[in-house]
Enzyme design. Structure first.
Site, PDB file in Angstrom:
ATOM      1  N   GLU A  83     -30.311  28.564  21.834  1.00 53.79           N
ATOM      2  CA  GLU A  83     -29.262  29.177  22.670  1.00 53.79           C
ATOM      3  C   GLU A  83     -29.351  28.703  24.118  1.00 53.79           C
ATOM      4  O   GLU A  83     -30.401  28.867  24.759  1.00 53.79           O
ATOM      5  CB  GLU A  83     -29.390  30.708  22.607  1.00 53.79           C
ATOM      6  CG  GLU A  83     -28.241  31.404  23.321  1.00 53.79           C
ATOM      7  CD  GLU A  83     -28.306  32.926  23.232  1.00 53.79           C
ATOM      8  OE1 GLU A  83     -28.979  33.453  22.328  1.00 53.79           O
ATOM      9  OE2 GLU A  83     -27.693  33.582  24.083  1.00 53.79           O
ATOM     10  N   LYS A 270     -31.599  42.835  22.062  1.00 49.50           N
ATOM     11  CA  LYS A 270     -31.411  41.439  21.609  1.00 49.50           C
ATOM     12  C   LYS A 270     -31.741  40.495  22.763  1.00 49.50           C
ATOM     13  O   LYS A 270     -32.359  39.450  22.565  1.00 49.50           O
ATOM     14  CB  LYS A 270     -29.976  41.231  21.118  1.00 49.50           C
ATOM     15  CG  LYS A 270     -29.720  39.874  20.452  1.00 49.50           C
ATOM     16  CD  LYS A 270     -29.365  38.756  21.411  1.00 49.50           C
ATOM     17  CE  LYS A 270     -29.123  37.441  20.681  1.00 49.50           C
ATOM     18  NZ  LYS A 270     -28.843  36.329  21.606  1.00 49.50           N
ATOM     19  N   ASP A 286     -45.006  34.410  13.003  1.00 48.85           N
ATOM     20  CA  ASP A 286     -44.010  34.915  12.064  1.00 48.85           C
ATOM     21  C   ASP A 286     -43.026  35.811  12.818  1.00 48.85           C
ATOM     22  O   ASP A 286     -43.302  36.974  13.067  1.00 48.85           O
ATOM     23  CB  ASP A 286     -44.758  35.693  10.967  1.00 48.85           C
ATOM     24  CG  ASP A 286     -43.835  36.230   9.890  1.00 48.85           C
ATOM     25  OD1 ASP A 286     -42.623  36.347  10.147  1.00 48.85           O
ATOM     26  OD2 ASP A 286     -44.350  36.545   8.805  1.00 48.85           O
ATOM     27  N   HIS A 384     -23.786  31.632  31.655  1.00 46.60           N
ATOM     28  CA  HIS A 384     -23.868  31.264  30.249  1.00 46.60           C
ATOM     29  C   HIS A 384     -22.892  30.143  29.918  1.00 46.60           C
ATOM     30  O   HIS A 384     -23.259  29.156  29.300  1.00 46.60           O
ATOM     31  CB  HIS A 384     -23.560  32.498  29.400  1.00 46.60           C
ATOM     32  CG  HIS A 384     -24.120  32.407  28.032  1.00 46.60           C
ATOM     33  ND1 HIS A 384     -23.410  31.886  26.990  1.00 46.60           N
ATOM     34  CD2 HIS A 384     -25.323  32.760  27.532  1.00 46.60           C
ATOM     35  CE1 HIS A 384     -24.152  31.924  25.910  1.00 46.60           C
ATOM     36  NE2 HIS A 384     -25.321  32.447  26.203  1.00 46.60           N
TER      37      HIS A 384
END
Ligand code: NDP
Length: 430
Positions: A83, A270, A286, A384
């Site tokens: 991202e 998030k 993991d 962004h």
């Protein structure tokens, strides 16, 4: 590490970035050559033994976040992420927080929890008592199943028993759940724990007259927590539009909304995981285990809430805090096999597992600060979309220098979409 070579890192060309990391003593000569020759590859022989039905490698960009000062130590943090803008935001937040003294961290003891559930137990209370009385015996049987971890100073240390009531069926007490707290030292420890839990199942069945149903670690690692805090003077938060005090108060209020509303909390968290996952993945750990545990931890009050807290102290500074369950390892799994993971550990100076936890939780806090600060001031899209423009340029077919050229024009366009990127590229190529 000599950070003078890392100044304005983001402005350097690709090869100069790698050379700067070498000069700053972040990577070795050999690692520099691997990066310059673009040979940081998982070889297909190894990969073929890692998973089933292997057909090829799926690549992910590896970048580095700058400006981190964690417990007074300067660090470069490797991040594997697709991202755009995450690494820029991370470095930006770390710079502001670093200029205010950096991150201060704490970790609890690193205990993983093995869980064994028993069904059809004739008398749950009697069985619970028997297990508690046999605690020493159960722990030593668990340790016999994995003597090497005991030799390393780890092993099964404690035991708890819970009676599970079935809230889908009139809250009837139904199962017995045995938790064994296991120190897995430098490993994440899933296989160590699972081996131990399977080994004690027959003995627990004998003690309780029940049947063992599940014998595996829980990823809800509540005995392996890491906390990072930071204190940012309000004047460091000032933007063109808002005073530092206004930005501070808006960050506090935004976090309050994420505390009371799950719809906002999920997106807020998030943003934290943008940073956390990127370091977990880069370090060969993991990330599904971490994701599962973190979101359960966010729900520990019975409602899904913000994982961070942002408050103000008596001096009017913004105070941030984040606690996460972080059962990560520095050995085991694919960590010592994957060349990217090996490089990531090297970039961080080969931290031990508690230190890796401290780094990851600090990145989570920085990432949250950057996201919420942007949201309550200029909005998330400005930064962004500026960086996303490069992805659009690549999708439009731009190559080499054309990528930046298309992105630069796209950044100033009213519509930042694929069609516009294609048109810009056509104009450049004509
Ligand atoms: P491994 O099975 O690779 O075990 C790690 C081994 O490293 C230990 O058994 C130990 O072997 C060795 N070791 C060497 N030095 C040390 C040290 N200082 N401290 C501790 N161990 C050391 O990995 P894990 O048990 O950590 O399991 C992690 C893997 O399990 C991950 O790949 C994960 O994806 C997977 N997994 C996850 C599950 C889940 O999360 N629910 C379920 C099942 C698997 P020795 O002492 O013998 O040398």
């Amino acid at each position: 590490m000599d950070t003078t070579y890392l100044k304005k890192f983001y402005k350097k060309k690709h090869d100069d970035k790698i050379n700067a990391l070498f000069l700053a003593d972040v990577i070795s000569k050999q690692e520099k050559d691997v990066l310059l020759n673009r040979t940081l590859e998982l070889d297909s022989d190894t990969a073929n033994h890692m998973i089933e039905n292997y057909v090829g490698n799926y690549s992910m960009p590896l970048g580095v976040a700058m400006n981190y000062i964690i417990d007074q130590e300067e660090l470069v943090v490797p991040m594997a992420i697709e991202e755009p803008s995450v690494i820029a935001a991370s470095s930006f937040a770390a710079k502001i927080i670093g200029s205010a003294g950096g991150f201060k961290t704490t970790v609890t003891g690193r205990m993983m929890i093995g869980q064994l559930t028993l069904k059809a137990v004739p008398n749950l209370e009697v069985a619970e008592q028997k297990i508690k009385e046999a605690k020493k015996d159960i722990l030593s049987r668990a340790n016999e199943a994995h003597p090497s971890i005991v030799k390393r100073g780890g092993g099964a240390k404690n035991l708890e028993v819970r009676i599970l009531t079935d809230d889908t069926n009139n809250n009837i007490p139904t199962y017995l759940s045995v938790h064994v707290h296991i120190s897995t030292q430098e490993a994440m420890g899933a296989n160590i724990v699972n081996t131990m839990m399977e080994s004690i199942a027959p003995y627990l069945e004998e003690l309780t007259q029940g049947k063992a149903l599940l014998r595996i670690l829980t990823n809800y690692a509540t005995e392996c927590l890491a906390t990072s805090t930071c204190v940012i003077p309000a004047h460091k938060l000032k933007t063109g539009e808002f005073s530092g005090e206004e930005v501070r108060d808006r960050i506090i209020e935004a976090t309050q909304i994420a505390t009371i509303d799950p719809y906002r909390a999920v997106t807020h968290n998030k943003g934290i995981m943008n940073g956390v996952d990127a370091v977990v993945l880069a370090s060969g750990n993991d990330w599904r285990a971490i994701e599962a545990g973190v979101h359960a931890y966010a729900s520990r009050s019975g409602q899904y809430r913000s994982l961070t807290s942002w408050t103000k102290n008596d001096a009017g500074d913004l105070v941030g805090e984040l606690t996460l369950p972080l059962p990560v390892g520095t050995v085991g799994g694919s960590i010592s096999i994957h060349p990217g993971a090996k490089l990531a550990h090297s970039i961080m100076g080969h931290p031990n597992a508690p230190k890796l936890e401290r780094i990851i939780v600090s990145v989570g806090l920085a990432q949250n600060f950057a996201a919420v600060r942007a949201l309550v001031t200029e909005g998330i899209q400005k930064g962004h979309m500026g960086l996303h423009a490069r992805s659009l340029a690549i999708s439009a077919g731009a190559k080499g220098d054309h990528i930046q050229q298309v992105a630069d024009i796209l950044k100033h366009s009213k519509h930042k979409n694929l069609q516009r990127a294609k048109n810009i590229l056509l104009n450049i190529l004509e």
